[in-house]
Design an enzyme around this catalytic site. Structure first.
Site: not given
Length: 342
Positions: A266, A268, A294, A297
């Protein structure tokens, strides 16, 4: 050149107050709801919210999702030299049709559902007394829950808005936000740092190799960018498009679930690992992302010492939201400002 400003948001969000602010500055007013009311009258129906929702859906179903937008656009073009504020956009098709007008932009108005409930119960419009559960049901329907694509889809409209603001304060607060939007249009205001870093996050998202969602993230501190990332496969690893499609799609895994079944990292996570790679201290920093984090993260963000997350669109991950609701070390803030389409 005339300016056309559309408004989208749920009932009780304050669209009417924004319309008044713009009307006081010379904008002419028109509402998609007026088209629906005229049609309801023609059909001999009472102007209850349920009847108006039904009539609006019928018009979209019969003439296309943008039907109301087309009718409003035709009315506006009868006075093409005037500035217009267009209230009541509830379907992306309407936004698309109104986008055919030169210099059109849409303001999305966000507000917490419980605040909407309180406002509606206090104003008791038309003498109709509604209970909390009934109001929440109406809000969910308006956002698009259980609605067909041509029905009310306010949640999708909010995601498409060119400018997003949260109306949970005073009328003076609301007017300041609207005025900032207007001054951005004429370059009288500079973008805020939130607007700058979110725009950069969206630009990084253009590098995404994810087939489901393009996400970008920026970590900043003391008004300076430190690192950035986007979602995609790890370095040197083939991404989904090269392997014939998304594994999660093939397995029908809903968004927000089973994150481990994904080739991608992801945005992040990549922004945080870039900091580790180059020895950059991100403790006390702010992370900007065009998507709600999520659960994976979220855990990394908290343990990395980041103190604020500014996000622009929602992501349905119940465990992430549960964890964020239980902790007190991280401030989570919905982005407000101009969305620069990249």
């Amino acid at each position: 050149m005339p300016t056309y400003i559309g408004l989208t948001g749920t009932m009780g969000s304050g669209k009417g107050e924004i319309a008044k602010i713009l009307q006081a500055r010379g904008f002419k007013y028109i509402s998609l709801s007026d088209i629906v009311r005229d049609e309801a009258t023609r059909r001999g129906l009472e102007h209850s919210r349920e009847n108006l929702q039904t009539v609006g859906n019928m018009l979209r179903n019969d003439y296309g999702a943008g039907a109301l937008g087309i009718r409003v656009r035709e009315e506006i073009q009868k006075e093409p030299s005037s500035d217009w504020v267009i209230d009541g956009i509830r379907n992306p098709g309407e936004n698309e049709e109104l986008g055919a007008l030169d210099d059109f932009s849409m303001i999305g108005v966000g507000v917490d559902s419980e605040i909407v409930v309180r406002r509606i119960m206090e104003r008791n419009r038309g003498g109709e007394v509604l209970k909390r559960e009934a109001i929440l049901d109406k809000l969910n329907k308006e956002k698009g829950e259980g609605e067909p694509p041509e029905g009310q889809q306010v949640k999708k409209c909010l995601e498409e808005a060119d400018y997003f603001l949260i109306n949970e304060g005073t009328l003076d607060d609301l007017e300041k936000k609207v005025m900032h939007f207007l001054r951005l249009q004429t370059d009288e205001d500079r973008p805020t740092f939130d607007e700058i870093f979110m725009e950069i996050a969206y630009i990084w998202g253009k590098r995404s190799t994810c087939l489901r969602r393009s996400v970008g993230a920026v970590i900043a501190k003391d008004k300076q960018q430190l690192t950035a990332g986007y979602n995609g496969a790890p370095r040197g690893v083939p991404h989904c498009a090269q392997l014939g499609g998304c594994l999660r799609e093939k397995l029908n895994i809903p968004s927000g679930q089973r994150h481990e079944i994904c080739r991608g990292t992801h945005a992040e996570q990549n922004a945080i690992t870039q900091a580790a790679k180059f020895g950059i201290n991100i403790e006390g920093a702010t992370l900007y992302c065009n998507c709600f984090p999520c659960v994976i993260c979220t855990k990394m963000i908290i343990n990395a010492g980041i103190v604020t997350v500014v996000y622009d669109s929602d992501y349905d991950d119940p465990l992430s939201k549960e964890i964020l609701g239980q902790q007190k070390v991280l401030e989570l803030r919905r982005y407000e400002g101009r969305r620069v389409k990249v």
